[in-house]
Write a protein that holds these residues in place. Structure first.
Motif, PDB file in Angstrom:
ATOM      1  N   UNK A 125       0.735  -1.133  -0.068  1.00 37.58           N
ATOM      2  CA  UNK A 125      -0.208   0.053  -0.046  1.00 37.58           C
ATOM      3  C   UNK A 125       0.885   1.371  -0.037  1.00 37.58           C
ATOM      4  N   UNK A 126       1.929   1.206   0.887  1.00 43.78           N
ATOM      5  CA  UNK A 126       2.897   2.529   0.749  1.00 43.78           C
ATOM      6  C   UNK A 126       3.665   2.487  -0.661  1.00 43.78           C
ATOM      7  N   UNK A 127       4.077   1.304  -1.226  1.00 43.36           N
ATOM      8  CA  UNK A 127       4.490   1.564  -2.583  1.00 43.36           C
ATOM      9  C   UNK A 127       3.518   2.068  -3.653  1.00 43.36           C
ATOM     10  N   UNK A 128       2.093   1.679  -3.370  1.00 47.19           N
ATOM     11  CA  UNK A 128       1.371   2.709  -4.484  1.00 47.19           C
ATOM     12  C   UNK A 128       0.978   3.989  -3.877  1.00 47.19           C
ATOM     13  N   UNK A 129       1.037   4.425  -2.666  1.00 47.00           N
ATOM     14  CA  UNK A 129       0.842   5.850  -2.306  1.00 47.00           C
ATOM     15  C   UNK A 129       2.322   6.558  -3.006  1.00 47.00           C
ATOM     16  N   UNK A 130       3.182   6.058  -2.740  1.00 46.96           N
ATOM     17  CA  UNK A 130       4.601   6.667  -3.195  1.00 46.96           C
ATOM     18  C   UNK A 130       4.366   6.832  -4.785  1.00 46.96           C
ATOM     19  N   UNK A 131       4.078   5.703  -5.398  1.00 49.58           N
ATOM     20  CA  UNK A 131       3.937   6.046  -6.823  1.00 49.58           C
ATOM     21  C   UNK A 131       2.946   7.070  -7.372  1.00 49.58           C
ATOM     22  N   UNK A 132       2.088   7.275  -6.502  1.00 43.81           N
ATOM     23  CA  UNK A 132       1.025   8.118  -6.940  1.00 43.81           C
ATOM     24  C   UNK A 132       1.293   9.481  -6.314  1.00 43.81           C
ATOM     25  N   UNK A 160       4.773  10.479  -4.661  1.00 42.57           N
ATOM     26  CA  UNK A 160       5.869  10.815  -4.616  1.00 42.57           C
ATOM     27  C   UNK A 160       6.469  10.126  -3.653  1.00 42.57           C
ATOM     28  N   UNK A 161       7.822  10.125  -3.365  1.00 45.86           N
ATOM     29  CA  UNK A 161       8.538   9.268  -2.518  1.00 45.86           C
ATOM     30  C   UNK A 161       8.329   9.826  -1.163  1.00 45.86           C
ATOM     31  N   UNK A 162       8.384  11.260  -1.011  1.00 45.70           N
ATOM     32  CA  UNK A 162       8.170  11.866   0.433  1.00 45.70           C
ATOM     33  C   UNK A 162       6.640  11.798   0.981  1.00 45.70           C
ATOM     34  N   UNK A 163       5.869  11.140   0.281  1.00 42.54           N
ATOM     35  CA  UNK A 163       4.475  11.358   0.822  1.00 42.54           C
ATOM     36  C   UNK A 163       4.036  10.176   1.986  1.00 42.54           C
TER      37      UNK A 163
END
Length: 114
Positions: free
Chosen positions: A91-98, A100-103
């Protein structure tokens, strides 16, 4: 980064600096691509050196002998806590993809503005 590129590392090298510089390499039984597995192996490598962490000035973890993650066998797990961590990681990977890496990241990585 490994998961984003669909890779896993057959070996991890930990480079230490603190006056002098040297490497310690470990080969896990299964190539890790997940944060918790990489972190555990890094701590095992550090503990195996017998160094006092306070004397280290620089630490680099490098994945080596990379393979395509699709080549890994999918093992059935009875460890529900690990499965929960892997689901959260995805889930964190999907958030970062959408966003950005600092999200999103570990709480300790975010500092309160003074």
């Amino acid at each position: 980064m490994l998961r984003q590129r669909g890779q896993a590392a057959r070996a991890l090298t930990l480079r230490f600096s603190g006056g002098t510089s040297w490497d310690k390499t470990g080969r896990p039984p299964e190539p890790p691509a997940h944060d918790g597995d990489l972190r555990t192996l890094a701590y095992q490598l550090m503990d195996a050196t017998g160094l006092q962490r306070g004397r280290l000035t620089r630490l680099v973890l490098k994945g080596e002998d990379l393979i395509d993650a699709s080549q890994l066998a999918q093992q059935i797990s009875l460890d529900n806590a690990r499965e929960d961590r892997l689901a959260a990681e995805a889930a964190m990977d999907r958030i970062r993809a959408k966003y950005g890496p600092g999200a999103i990241g570990p709480t300790a990585a975010f500092r309160r503005a003074s």
